[in-house]
Design a protein around this motif. Sequence first.
Motif, PDB file in Angstrom:
ATOM      1  N   ARG A   1       1.194   6.169   5.166  1.00  0.00           N
ATOM      2  CA  ARG A   1       2.129   6.115   4.239  1.00  0.00           C
ATOM      3  C   ARG A   1       3.076   6.959   4.716  1.00  0.00           C
ATOM      4  O   ARG A   1       3.210   8.115   4.352  1.00  0.00           O
ATOM      5  CB  ARG A   1       1.473   6.613   3.093  1.00  0.00           C
ATOM      6  CG  ARG A   1       0.578   5.490   2.179  1.00  0.00           C
ATOM      7  CD  ARG A   1       0.233   5.834   1.017  1.00  0.00           C
ATOM      8  NE  ARG A   1      -0.485   4.903   0.420  1.00  0.00           N
ATOM      9  CZ  ARG A   1      -1.476   4.710  -0.298  1.00  0.00           C
ATOM     10  NH1 ARG A   1      -1.932   6.044  -0.814  1.00  0.00           N
ATOM     11  NH2 ARG A   1      -2.015   3.729  -0.958  1.00  0.00           N
TER      12      ARG A   1
ATOM     13  N   GLU B   1      -9.343  -0.441  -4.079  1.00  0.00           N
ATOM     14  CA  GLU B   1      -9.489   0.825  -3.515  1.00  0.00           C
ATOM     15  C   GLU B   1     -10.805   1.511  -3.425  1.00  0.00           C
ATOM     16  O   GLU B   1     -10.960   2.651  -3.909  1.00  0.00           O
ATOM     17  CB  GLU B   1      -8.177   1.834  -4.455  1.00  0.00           C
ATOM     18  CG  GLU B   1      -6.871   1.536  -4.277  1.00  0.00           C
ATOM     19  CD  GLU B   1      -6.266   1.861  -2.785  1.00  0.00           C
ATOM     20  OE1 GLU B   1      -6.870   2.685  -2.128  1.00  0.00           O
ATOM     21  OE2 GLU B   1      -5.007   1.467  -2.456  1.00  0.00           O
TER      22      GLU B   1
ATOM     23  N   ARG C   1       7.503  -0.140  -1.981  1.00  0.00           N
ATOM     24  CA  ARG C   1       6.791  -1.112  -2.157  1.00  0.00           C
ATOM     25  C   ARG C   1       7.754  -2.507  -2.429  1.00  0.00           C
ATOM     26  O   ARG C   1       7.226  -3.607  -1.997  1.00  0.00           O
ATOM     27  CB  ARG C   1       5.998  -1.091  -3.506  1.00  0.00           C
ATOM     28  CG  ARG C   1       4.773  -0.351  -3.508  1.00  0.00           C
ATOM     29  CD  ARG C   1       4.066  -0.419  -4.855  1.00  0.00           C
ATOM     30  NE  ARG C   1       2.937   0.503  -4.561  1.00  0.00           N
ATOM     31  CZ  ARG C   1       1.918   0.816  -5.692  1.00  0.00           C
ATOM     32  NH1 ARG C   1       2.373   0.442  -6.798  1.00  0.00           N
ATOM     33  NH2 ARG C   1       0.970   1.383  -5.146  1.00  0.00           N
TER      34      ARG C   1
ATOM     35  N   ARG D   1       0.860  -1.061  -0.002  1.00  0.00           N
ATOM     36  CA  ARG D   1      -0.050  -0.010  -0.216  1.00  0.00           C
ATOM     37  C   ARG D   1       0.695   1.253   0.036  1.00  0.00           C
ATOM     38  O   ARG D   1       0.417   2.440   0.264  1.00  0.00           O
ATOM     39  CB  ARG D   1      -0.963  -0.097   1.187  1.00  0.00           C
ATOM     40  CG  ARG D   1      -2.061  -0.929   1.133  1.00  0.00           C
ATOM     41  CD  ARG D   1      -2.817  -0.851  -0.081  1.00  0.00           C
ATOM     42  NE  ARG D   1      -4.131  -1.620  -0.206  1.00  0.00           N
ATOM     43  CZ  ARG D   1      -4.873  -1.784  -1.034  1.00  0.00           C
ATOM     44  NH1 ARG D   1      -4.715  -0.930  -2.064  1.00  0.00           N
ATOM     45  NH2 ARG D   1      -5.899  -2.621  -0.773  1.00  0.00           N
ATOM     46  N   GLN D   2       1.932   1.113  -0.033  1.00  0.00           N
ATOM     47  CA  GLN D   2       2.981   2.323  -0.146  1.00  0.00           C
ATOM     48  C   GLN D   2       3.254   2.789  -1.690  1.00  0.00           C
ATOM     49  O   GLN D   2       2.964   2.079  -2.680  1.00  0.00           O
ATOM     50  CB  GLN D   2       4.212   1.947   0.449  1.00  0.00           C
ATOM     51  CG  GLN D   2       4.161   1.395   1.732  1.00  0.00           C
ATOM     52  CD  GLN D   2       3.267   2.280   2.963  1.00  0.00           C
ATOM     53  OE1 GLN D   2       3.613   3.591   2.669  1.00  0.00           O
ATOM     54  NE2 GLN D   2       2.330   1.966   3.300  1.00  0.00           N
ATOM     55  N   ASN D   3       3.952   3.910  -1.820  1.00  0.00           N
ATOM     56  CA  ASN D   3       4.012   4.422  -3.036  1.00  0.00           C
ATOM     57  C   ASN D   3       5.568   4.117  -3.389  1.00  0.00           C
ATOM     58  O   ASN D   3       6.406   3.957  -2.661  1.00  0.00           O
ATOM     59  CB  ASN D   3       3.914   5.965  -2.999  1.00  0.00           C
ATOM     60  CG  ASN D   3       2.367   6.207  -2.679  1.00  0.00           C
ATOM     61  OD1 ASN D   3       1.552   5.574  -3.233  1.00  0.00           O
ATOM     62  ND2 ASN D   3       2.318   7.306  -1.930  1.00  0.00           N
ATOM     63  N   GLY D   4       5.683   4.079  -4.625  1.00  0.00           N
ATOM     64  CA  GLY D   4       7.185   4.002  -5.310  1.00  0.00           C
ATOM     65  C   GLY D   4       7.996   2.862  -4.876  1.00  0.00           C
ATOM     66  O   GLY D   4       7.493   1.884  -4.731  1.00  0.00           O
TER      67      GLY D   4
END
Length: 190
Positions: free
Chosen positions: A109, A166, A62, A56-59
Amino acid sequence: MRSIRPLLAAGLVVASGSALAHPGHEAMSLAAGFAHPFGGVDHLLAMLAVGLYAARQNGAARWALPVGFVLTMLAAAGVAQAGFALPVVEAGIAASVLVLGLMIAAMARLPLAASLPLVMSFALFHGAAHVAEKGDAGLLAYAAGFGAASALLHLAGWLVARRVPETSAGRRTQQIAGFALAGAGALLFA
Protein backbone atom coordinates in the motif's frame (compact mmCIF):
# COMPACT_ATOMS: atom_id res chain seq x y z
CA MET A 1 -44.76 -10.66 -45.42
CA ARG A 2 -44.07 -11.16 -41.70
CA SER A 3 -42.03 -14.31 -42.37
CA ILE A 4 -39.73 -12.36 -44.72
CA ARG A 5 -38.94 -9.60 -42.20
CA PRO A 6 -36.58 -11.69 -40.03
CA LEU A 7 -34.78 -12.95 -43.13
CA LEU A 8 -34.53 -9.44 -44.54
CA ALA A 9 -33.22 -8.11 -41.23
CA ALA A 10 -30.66 -10.92 -40.99
CA GLY A 11 -29.55 -10.26 -44.57
CA LEU A 12 -29.05 -6.56 -43.87
CA VAL A 13 -27.05 -7.29 -40.74
CA VAL A 14 -24.78 -9.71 -42.61
CA ALA A 15 -24.35 -7.33 -45.54
CA SER A 16 -23.54 -4.37 -43.29
CA GLY A 17 -20.28 -6.02 -42.22
CA SER A 18 -18.80 -5.64 -45.68
CA ALA A 19 -19.60 -1.93 -45.63
CA LEU A 20 -17.70 -1.56 -42.35
CA ALA A 21 -14.74 -3.67 -43.47
CA HIS A 22 -12.88 -0.87 -45.23
CA PRO A 23 -9.72 0.28 -43.41
CA GLY A 24 -10.09 3.45 -41.41
CA HIS A 25 -13.83 3.16 -40.93
CA GLU A 26 -14.66 4.49 -37.48
CA ALA A 27 -16.80 1.54 -36.38
CA MET A 28 -14.10 -0.94 -37.34
CA SER A 29 -11.41 1.20 -35.70
CA LEU A 30 -13.43 1.32 -32.48
CA ALA A 31 -13.99 -2.45 -32.55
CA ALA A 32 -10.33 -3.15 -33.30
CA GLY A 33 -9.23 -0.87 -30.46
CA PHE A 34 -11.69 -2.47 -28.07
CA ALA A 35 -10.52 -5.97 -28.99
CA HIS A 36 -6.81 -5.22 -28.67
CA PRO A 37 -6.40 -5.40 -24.85
CA PHE A 38 -8.30 -8.71 -24.86
CA GLY A 39 -6.16 -10.19 -27.65
CA GLY A 40 -2.77 -10.04 -25.98
CA VAL A 41 -2.10 -11.76 -22.69
CA ASP A 42 0.40 -9.06 -21.72
CA HIS A 43 -2.15 -6.24 -22.00
CA LEU A 44 -4.94 -8.33 -20.49
CA LEU A 45 -2.91 -9.26 -17.40
CA ALA A 46 -1.62 -5.72 -16.88
CA MET A 47 -5.11 -4.22 -17.08
CA LEU A 48 -6.50 -6.74 -14.61
CA ALA A 49 -3.50 -6.19 -12.33
CA VAL A 50 -4.12 -2.44 -12.17
CA GLY A 51 -7.68 -3.12 -11.05
CA LEU A 52 -6.63 -5.79 -8.56
CA TYR A 53 -3.98 -3.51 -7.07
CA ALA A 54 -6.20 -0.43 -6.96
CA ALA A 55 -9.02 -2.26 -5.19
CA ARG A 56 -6.81 -3.00 -2.18
CA GLN A 57 -5.64 0.58 -1.79
CA ASN A 58 -7.06 3.26 0.47
CA GLY A 59 -9.03 6.37 -0.38
CA ALA A 60 -8.56 8.12 -3.71
CA ALA A 61 -6.03 5.55 -4.93
CA ARG A 62 -8.90 3.13 -5.58
CA TRP A 63 -10.11 5.23 -8.50
CA ALA A 64 -7.06 7.40 -9.24
CA LEU A 65 -4.81 4.51 -10.27
CA PRO A 66 -7.10 3.09 -12.99
CA VAL A 67 -8.13 6.56 -14.21
CA GLY A 68 -4.52 7.74 -14.24
CA PHE A 69 -3.50 4.64 -16.17
CA VAL A 70 -6.14 5.07 -18.87
CA LEU A 71 -5.53 8.81 -19.29
CA THR A 72 -1.75 8.36 -19.49
CA MET A 73 -2.15 5.46 -21.93
CA LEU A 74 -4.32 7.63 -24.19
CA ALA A 75 -1.82 10.50 -24.01
CA ALA A 76 1.03 8.11 -24.82
CA ALA A 77 -0.92 6.84 -27.82
CA GLY A 78 -1.22 10.40 -29.12
CA VAL A 79 2.48 11.03 -28.63
CA ALA A 80 3.36 7.74 -30.36
CA GLN A 81 1.04 8.58 -33.25
CA ALA A 82 2.88 11.90 -33.62
CA GLY A 83 6.07 9.94 -34.26
CA PHE A 84 7.81 9.90 -30.90
CA ALA A 85 9.10 6.38 -30.28
CA LEU A 86 9.37 4.96 -26.79
CA PRO A 87 12.26 2.48 -26.43
CA VAL A 88 11.90 -1.05 -24.99
CA VAL A 89 8.11 -1.05 -25.17
CA GLU A 90 7.72 -4.82 -24.80
CA ALA A 91 10.08 -4.88 -21.81
CA GLY A 92 8.08 -2.05 -20.21
CA ILE A 93 4.87 -4.02 -20.67
CA ALA A 94 6.44 -7.17 -19.19
CA ALA A 95 7.74 -5.09 -16.28
CA SER A 96 4.24 -3.74 -15.66
CA VAL A 97 2.86 -7.26 -15.20
CA LEU A 98 5.83 -8.38 -13.10
CA VAL A 99 5.95 -5.35 -10.78
CA LEU A 100 2.20 -5.07 -10.32
CA GLY A 101 2.07 -8.80 -9.58
CA LEU A 102 4.76 -8.44 -6.93
CA MET A 103 2.98 -5.44 -5.41
CA ILE A 104 -0.27 -7.42 -5.24
CA ALA A 105 1.50 -10.43 -3.71
CA ALA A 106 3.21 -8.21 -1.13
CA MET A 107 -0.09 -6.49 -0.40
CA ALA A 108 1.81 -3.21 -0.82
CA ARG A 109 0.00 0.00 0.00
CA LEU A 110 2.19 2.75 -1.34
CA PRO A 111 1.19 6.38 -0.92
CA LEU A 112 -0.66 7.73 -3.95
CA ALA A 113 2.28 10.06 -4.62
CA ALA A 114 4.41 6.95 -5.28
CA SER A 115 1.91 4.49 -6.76
CA LEU A 116 0.29 6.86 -9.27
CA PRO A 117 3.53 7.82 -11.08
CA LEU A 118 4.55 4.15 -11.15
CA VAL A 119 1.25 3.02 -12.67
CA MET A 120 1.28 5.94 -15.09
CA SER A 121 4.81 5.07 -16.24
CA PHE A 122 3.60 1.58 -17.13
CA ALA A 123 0.70 3.11 -19.05
CA LEU A 124 3.18 4.89 -21.34
CA PHE A 125 4.38 1.54 -22.68
CA HIS A 126 0.88 0.21 -23.18
CA GLY A 127 -0.23 3.33 -25.06
CA ALA A 128 2.80 3.17 -27.35
CA ALA A 129 2.22 -0.54 -28.04
CA HIS A 130 -1.43 0.00 -28.90
CA VAL A 131 -0.53 2.58 -31.53
CA ALA A 132 2.25 0.41 -32.95
CA GLU A 133 -0.29 -2.38 -33.50
CA LYS A 134 -3.25 -0.32 -34.77
CA GLY A 135 -2.57 -0.77 -38.48
CA ASP A 136 -4.84 1.36 -40.67
CA ALA A 137 -7.36 2.06 -37.92
CA GLY A 138 -8.25 5.69 -37.19
CA LEU A 139 -6.53 6.85 -34.00
CA LEU A 140 -9.47 8.52 -32.23
CA ALA A 141 -11.88 5.62 -32.57
CA TYR A 142 -9.13 3.05 -31.97
CA ALA A 143 -7.97 4.87 -28.83
CA ALA A 144 -11.56 5.17 -27.59
CA GLY A 145 -11.90 1.41 -28.07
CA PHE A 146 -8.75 0.37 -26.23
CA GLY A 147 -9.36 3.01 -23.55
CA ALA A 148 -12.86 1.64 -22.89
CA ALA A 149 -11.65 -1.97 -22.91
CA SER A 150 -8.81 -1.14 -20.54
CA ALA A 151 -11.19 0.61 -18.16
CA LEU A 152 -13.50 -2.41 -18.31
CA LEU A 153 -10.62 -4.76 -17.50
CA HIS A 154 -9.53 -2.49 -14.63
CA LEU A 155 -13.09 -2.65 -13.31
CA ALA A 156 -13.14 -6.46 -13.64
CA GLY A 157 -9.93 -6.75 -11.63
CA TRP A 158 -11.23 -4.25 -9.10
CA LEU A 159 -14.50 -6.13 -8.63
CA VAL A 160 -12.74 -9.47 -8.22
CA ALA A 161 -10.37 -8.05 -5.62
CA ARG A 162 -13.19 -6.42 -3.69
CA ARG A 163 -14.97 -9.80 -3.47
CA VAL A 164 -11.98 -11.46 -1.80
CA PRO A 165 -12.57 -11.33 1.95
CA GLU A 166 -10.13 -9.68 4.35
CA THR A 167 -9.31 -13.00 6.00
CA SER A 168 -6.15 -15.08 6.10
CA ALA A 169 -7.52 -17.21 3.25
CA GLY A 170 -8.34 -14.06 1.31
CA ARG A 171 -4.82 -12.72 1.83
CA ARG A 172 -3.35 -16.03 0.66
CA THR A 173 -5.57 -15.88 -2.42
CA GLN A 174 -4.33 -12.35 -3.13
CA GLN A 175 -0.72 -13.45 -2.71
CA ILE A 176 -1.18 -16.43 -5.02
CA ALA A 177 -2.79 -14.22 -7.66
CA GLY A 178 0.04 -11.69 -7.32
CA PHE A 179 2.75 -14.32 -7.65
CA ALA A 180 0.95 -15.82 -10.67
CA LEU A 181 0.92 -12.39 -12.31
CA ALA A 182 4.57 -11.82 -11.44
CA GLY A 183 5.45 -15.22 -12.90
CA ALA A 184 3.60 -14.36 -16.10
CA GLY A 185 5.46 -11.06 -16.22
CA ALA A 186 8.79 -12.87 -15.85
CA LEU A 187 7.82 -15.22 -18.69
CA LEU A 188 6.97 -12.24 -20.88
CA PHE A 189 10.60 -11.13 -20.61
CA ALA A 190 11.70 -14.47 -22.12
